[in-house]
Design an enzyme around this catalytic site. Structure first.
Site, mmCIF file in Angstrom:
data_model
loop_
_atom_site.group_PDB
_atom_site.id
_atom_site.type_symbol
_atom_site.label_atom_id
_atom_site.label_comp_id
_atom_site.label_asym_id
_atom_site.label_seq_id
_atom_site.Cartn_x
_atom_site.Cartn_y
_atom_site.Cartn_z
ATOM 1 N N SER A 105 -6.179 -0.207 4.722
ATOM 2 C CA SER A 105 -4.924 -0.761 5.210
ATOM 3 C C SER A 105 -5.135 -2.197 5.703
ATOM 4 O O SER A 105 -5.553 -3.062 4.942
ATOM 5 C CB SER A 105 -4.356 0.155 6.298
ATOM 6 O OG SER A 105 -3.043 -0.185 6.643
ATOM 7 N N ASP A 171 1.768 5.748 -2.039
ATOM 8 C CA ASP A 171 1.633 4.937 -0.827
ATOM 9 C C ASP A 171 2.400 3.629 -0.992
ATOM 10 O O ASP A 171 2.254 2.944 -2.010
ATOM 11 C CB ASP A 171 0.148 4.670 -0.574
ATOM 12 C CG ASP A 171 -0.126 3.894 0.701
ATOM 13 O OD1 ASP A 171 0.801 3.753 1.522
ATOM 14 O OD2 ASP A 171 -1.274 3.427 0.862
ATOM 15 N N HIS A 228 -0.593 7.413 2.952
ATOM 16 C CA HIS A 228 -1.399 6.241 3.299
ATOM 17 C C HIS A 228 -2.702 6.617 3.994
ATOM 18 O O HIS A 228 -3.576 5.772 4.177
ATOM 19 C CB HIS A 228 -0.575 5.311 4.195
ATOM 20 C CG HIS A 228 -1.238 4.014 4.515
ATOM 21 N ND1 HIS A 228 -1.660 3.127 3.547
ATOM 22 C CD2 HIS A 228 -1.576 3.437 5.715
ATOM 23 C CE1 HIS A 228 -2.201 2.058 4.113
ATOM 24 N NE2 HIS A 228 -2.179 2.239 5.427
#
Length: 327
Positions: A105, A171, A228
């Site tokens: 991320s 995602d 995610h």
């Protein structure tokens, strides 16, 4: 935010054929980091004299800003990681070295910026007295967003930075930031491949696309957080054997890890959701057989030699800049 590690296992070094330095960045945790994540503005960093190379402002700020009043932040994340890499390169001078950078991320964005920064400054260029060569830099990105514009992508490729982006097709984070809505992503992909707009965000590297609906262990969840989740990405990677191949866990990674910070596993596996508790992290078993938090030594603010290694990097960067001007 992360750590720098180095391989010291001689068997592993022999298997790889080199000693690997690893930089690992974590994902978004604090509210302040979420605010920085949302700074969807392209900014020209001061890593190069080319103003057409731009990166997302929030990621740039997290990487470069520092707080002089804090003992742990008197050097920026950038300064700390560059100084440690330079220290390790000097310490293992003469050996075959590689640099691997990874993150999830926000950490994936910082990993790509770090790799670009090292290569742009020429920190990975070494001279053994006879020949000059580049230490290879590789990024493994998990669920990462776009970081910079097309010029940034092109410059990373020109510098030889290799990037493998592991994503879950469900995602949404890898689809941002950008100037187009999700339903126009195919159009943006077309633009990125055919037209070089300075304001157009572009992914760097090669994409490995995974799909959590292919795992028999996971719910067909529409929860964006599950899609995610880092542990879900690692689980999917463990079971992936190529496009169209049957999902089969190769390394027998414990599926319970998926629910460490999510509720993604099917109920029949009996793993409670969100089972990790931060306050219990690092517990050890004492002589009575009880699990307790160990006493930890006070961590010093910064290594005493960080300024020394930063000055060496500055000399490298200055020399590289002068060489470019002469050329």
């Amino acid at each position: 935010m992360g750590y720098v590690a180095v391989c010291t296992d001689e068997d592993e070094i022999k298997r790889l054929g080199r000693r690997d330095i690893v930089v690992s960045w974590r994902g978004t945790v604090t509210y302040l980091e979420w605010i920085y994540d949302l700074k969807d503005i392209l900014h020209s960093p001061n890593f190069t004299n080319d103003p057409s190379i731009k990166m997302e402002l929030g990621f740039y700020d997290l990487y470069t800003k520092k707080e002089d009043t804090c003992n742990f932040c008197s050097f920026s994340a950038r300064e700390q990681v560059l100084a440690e890499i330079k220290r390790l390169l000097d310490y293992y001078d003469g050996e075959e070295i590689s640099i691997t950078i990874t993150g999830h991320s926000l950490g994936a964005a910082l990993a790509i910026i770090t790799a670009y920064d090292i290569a742009e400054l020429g920190v990975n260029i070494v001279n053994d007295g006879r020949v000059t060569h580049k230490i290879p830099i590789t990024v493994y990105s998990f669920g990462g967003p776009r970081v910079g514009n097309l010029k940034f992508k092109e410059r990373c490729e020109e510098l030889g930075v290799k990037v493998l982006r592991v994503i879950n097709i469900h995602d949404k984070v890898p689809t941002v930031p950008g100037i187009f809505a999700n339903e126009k992503l195919q159009f943006q992909k077309y633009l990125e491949e055919t037209v070089s707009f300075p304001w157009s965000y572009a992914h760097v590297g090669v994409e490995l696309t995974l799909d959590h609906t292919h795992s028999p262990f996971l719910k067909p969840a529409s929860d964006l957080g599950c899609a995610h989740n880092l542990e879900a990405h690692l689980h999917l990677l463990d079971g992936y054997h190529g496009k169209g191949q049957r999902f089969c866990l190769a390394n027998k990674r414990d599926i319970a890890l998926v629910n460490k910070d999510s509720n993604f596993l099917k109920k029949e596996y009996g793993v409670p959701p969100h089972w990790r508790q931060d306050e219990n992290k690092g517990m050890v078993k004492n002589n009575d057989g009880r699990w307790v938090l160990p006493e930890r030594a006070r961590v010093e603010a910064h290594p005493h030699d960080i300024s020394y290694h930063l000055n060496k990097i500055l000399k490298i960067a200055t020399g590289s800049s002068q060489l470019k001007q002469a050329q």
